[in-house]
Scaffold this active site. Structure first.
Site, PDB file in Angstrom:
ATOM      1  N   GLY A 141     108.466   7.408 -19.422  1.00  0.00           N
ATOM      2  CA  GLY A 141     107.828   7.170 -18.128  1.00  0.00           C
ATOM      3  C   GLY A 141     108.476   6.061 -17.334  1.00  0.00           C
ATOM      4  O   GLY A 141     109.704   5.910 -17.323  1.00  0.00           O
ATOM      5  N   VAL A 142     107.648   5.278 -16.672  1.00  0.00           N
ATOM      6  CA  VAL A 142     108.163   4.223 -15.801  1.00  0.00           C
ATOM      7  C   VAL A 142     108.844   3.125 -16.640  1.00  0.00           C
ATOM      8  O   VAL A 142     109.824   2.518 -16.195  1.00  0.00           O
ATOM      9  CB  VAL A 142     107.040   3.699 -14.879  1.00  0.00           C
ATOM     10  N   ASP A 143     108.363   2.911 -17.841  1.00  0.00           N
ATOM     11  CA  ASP A 143     108.952   1.922 -18.750  1.00  0.00           C
ATOM     12  C   ASP A 143     110.417   2.282 -19.059  1.00  0.00           C
ATOM     13  O   ASP A 143     111.328   1.438 -18.944  1.00  0.00           O
ATOM     14  CB  ASP A 143     108.104   1.917 -20.041  1.00  0.00           C
TER      15      ASP A 143
ATOM     16  N   GLY B 154      99.881   7.846 -16.720  1.00  0.00           N
ATOM     17  CA  GLY B 154     100.795   8.868 -17.221  1.00  0.00           C
ATOM     18  C   GLY B 154     100.387   9.249 -18.635  1.00  0.00           C
ATOM     19  O   GLY B 154      99.306   9.802 -18.867  1.00  0.00           O
TER      20      GLY B 154
ATOM     21  N   SER C  80      98.758   3.096 -16.746  1.00  0.00           N
ATOM     22  CA  SER C  80      97.925   3.945 -17.634  1.00  0.00           C
ATOM     23  C   SER C  80      97.733   5.380 -17.144  1.00  0.00           C
ATOM     24  O   SER C  80      97.068   6.161 -17.821  1.00  0.00           O
ATOM     25  CB  SER C  80      96.531   3.337 -17.889  1.00  0.00           C
TER      26      SER C  80
HETATM   27  N1  AR6 Z   1     108.402   4.794 -10.409  1.00  0.00           N
HETATM   28  C1  AR6 Z   1     107.068   4.761 -10.178  1.00  0.00           C
HETATM   29  N2  AR6 Z   1     106.167   5.392 -10.958  1.00  0.00           N
HETATM   30  C2  AR6 Z   1     106.634   6.096 -11.998  1.00  0.00           C
HETATM   31  C3  AR6 Z   1     108.007   6.196 -12.321  1.00  0.00           C
HETATM   32  C4  AR6 Z   1     108.918   5.507 -11.456  1.00  0.00           C
HETATM   33  N3  AR6 Z   1     110.239   5.512 -11.688  1.00  0.00           N
HETATM   34  N4  AR6 Z   1     108.142   6.982 -13.429  1.00  0.00           N
HETATM   35  C5  AR6 Z   1     106.897   7.368 -13.783  1.00  0.00           C
HETATM   36  N5  AR6 Z   1     105.989   6.851 -12.931  1.00  0.00           N
HETATM   37  P1  AR6 Z   1     103.591   6.148 -17.704  1.00  0.00           P
HETATM   38  P2  AR6 Z   1     101.303   4.765 -18.971  1.00  0.00           P
HETATM   39  C6  AR6 Z   1     104.509   6.984 -12.920  1.00  0.00           C
HETATM   40  O1  AR6 Z   1     103.432   7.288 -18.632  1.00  0.00           O
HETATM   41  O2  AR6 Z   1     100.411   5.914 -18.702  1.00  0.00           O
HETATM   42  C7  AR6 Z   1     105.599   4.606 -21.846  1.00  0.00           C
HETATM   43  O3  AR6 Z   1     106.240   5.349 -22.843  1.00  0.00           O
HETATM   44  C8  AR6 Z   1     103.883   8.144 -13.630  1.00  0.00           C
HETATM   45  O4  AR6 Z   1     103.902   9.309 -12.796  1.00  0.00           O
HETATM   46  O5  AR6 Z   1     104.939   5.637 -17.411  1.00  0.00           O
HETATM   47  O6  AR6 Z   1     100.801   3.374 -18.676  1.00  0.00           O
HETATM   48  C9  AR6 Z   1     105.287   3.188 -22.305  1.00  0.00           C
HETATM   49  O7  AR6 Z   1     106.273   2.683 -23.157  1.00  0.00           O
HETATM   50  C10 AR6 Z   1     102.459   7.639 -13.853  1.00  0.00           C
HETATM   51  O8  AR6 Z   1     101.657   7.875 -12.690  1.00  0.00           O
HETATM   52  O9  AR6 Z   1     102.729   4.854 -18.217  1.00  0.00           O
HETATM   53  C11 AR6 Z   1     103.972   3.331 -22.986  1.00  0.00           C
HETATM   54  O10 AR6 Z   1     104.125   3.751 -24.328  1.00  0.00           O
HETATM   55  C12 AR6 Z   1     102.633   6.131 -13.980  1.00  0.00           C
HETATM   56  O11 AR6 Z   1     103.990   5.850 -13.602  1.00  0.00           O
HETATM   57  C13 AR6 Z   1     103.273   4.415 -22.206  1.00  0.00           C
HETATM   58  O12 AR6 Z   1     104.322   5.185 -21.600  1.00  0.00           O
HETATM   59  C14 AR6 Z   1     102.408   5.605 -15.384  1.00  0.00           C
HETATM   60  O13 AR6 Z   1     102.865   6.560 -16.348  1.00  0.00           O
HETATM   61  C15 AR6 Z   1     102.439   3.842 -21.089  1.00  0.00           C
HETATM   62  O14 AR6 Z   1     101.703   4.866 -20.495  1.00  0.00           O
END
Ligand code: AR6
Length: 170
Positions: A36-38, A123, A121
Site C-alpha cells: 500500500g502507501v507504506d 486499505g 487504516s
Molecule cells: N498515495 C496516497 N494514498 C495511497 C497510496 C499513495 N501512493 N497508495 C495507497 N494509498 P494501506 P492501511 C491509499 O493499505 O489500511 C501496509 O502494508 C489506499 O488506497 O496502504 O493503514 C502497511 O505496512 C488506502 O485508502 O494502509 C501495513 O501493514 C490508504 O492509502 C498496512 O498496509 C491506506 O491503505 C496498513 O494498512
C-alpha cells in the site's frame, strides 16, 4: 480533483509526490515497510528510510514516529500505525484519532507548516472510509482550532470513491 475548507484541502492523487513539510505514512508496528502507501513511500524515499526506521524500533498502534524523507519531495515522513478494523467495538475510533493527533503533534514540534495524510487504516486494515473520514476530519479540525502549526493539512485520497467520501464529510 480538489476541495478546500479553511486550512484543510482534499486532493486525489499519490502522496509520494507531495512537496509538503511532512507526509504521513500508514505503517505497521514493525516500521519496516509493507504494501500500500507504506510500500510506495519506502520505494520513493530509497533504502535510507528503512535504515532510519530500523534504528527507531517499533511503534505501537495509535502512536507516531518521525524520520527524514530522503529522496521524497517532503522534508519528513511521520510514520503512524492505524488500527486493524475489527467491527468498530475494539477501540478502533480512539486509536485512529490518536494517529491523527500524534502525527499533528510531531509535525508541530518539527515546525511543519504543511502536512499530508493518506486515509490511514482504509486499505489493508479495512476501516470503513466514511467512518474514517469523520474521525480524520474531526480530529484535524480540533487540532487546528487549538494550534497555528501546521498551517495547512492536505488529505490525499488515492481513489475517486475515497475522495468522494471525504468530500461528503468536509
Ligand atoms: N498515495 C496516497 N494514498 C495511497 C497510496 C499513495 N501512493 N497508495 C495507497 N494509498 P494501506 P492501511 C491509499 O493499505 O489500511 C501496509 O502494508 C489506499 O488506497 O496502504 O493503514 C502497511 O505496512 C488506502 O485508502 O494502509 C501495513 O501493514 C490508504 O492509502 C498496512 O498496509 C491506506 O491503505 C496498513 O494498512
Amino acid at each position: 480533483m480538489t476541495a478546500t475548507t479553511e486550512r484543510i484541502k482534499l486532493v486525489q492523487g499519490d502522496i509520494t509526490k507531495c512537496a509538503v513539510d511532512a507526509i504521513v505514512n500508514a505503517a505497521n508496528e514493525s516500521l519496516l515497510g509493507g504494501g500500500g502507501v507504506d510500500g510506495a513511500i519506502h520505494r520513493a524515499a530509497g533504502p535510507q528510510l528503512l535504515a532510519e526506521c530500523r534504528a527507531l524500533g517499533d511503534c505501537r498502534t495509535g502512536q507516531a514516529k518521525i524520520t527524514q524523507a530522503y529522496s521524497l519531495p517532503a522534508k519528513y515522513v511521520i510514520h503512524t500505525v492505524g488500527p486493524v478494523y475489527h467491527g468498530g467495538a475494539k477501540g478502533e475510533a480512539k486509536l485512529l484519532a490518536s494517529c491523527y493527533r500524534q502525527s499533528l503533534e510531531l509535525a508541530r514540534a518539527h515546525e511543519c507548516r504543511t502536512v499530508a495524510f493518506p486515509a490511514i487504516s482504509c486499505g489493508v486494515y479495512g476501516y470503513p472510509i466514511a467512518d474514517a473520514a469523520q474521525i480524520a476530519i474531526g480530529t484535524i479540525r480540533e487540532f487546528l482550532a487549538d494550534n497555528g502549526l501546521p498551517e495547512r493539512v492536505l488529505l490525499v485520497l488515492f481513489s475517486a470513491s475515497d475522495f468522494d467520501a471525504y468530500a461528503a464529510e468536509l
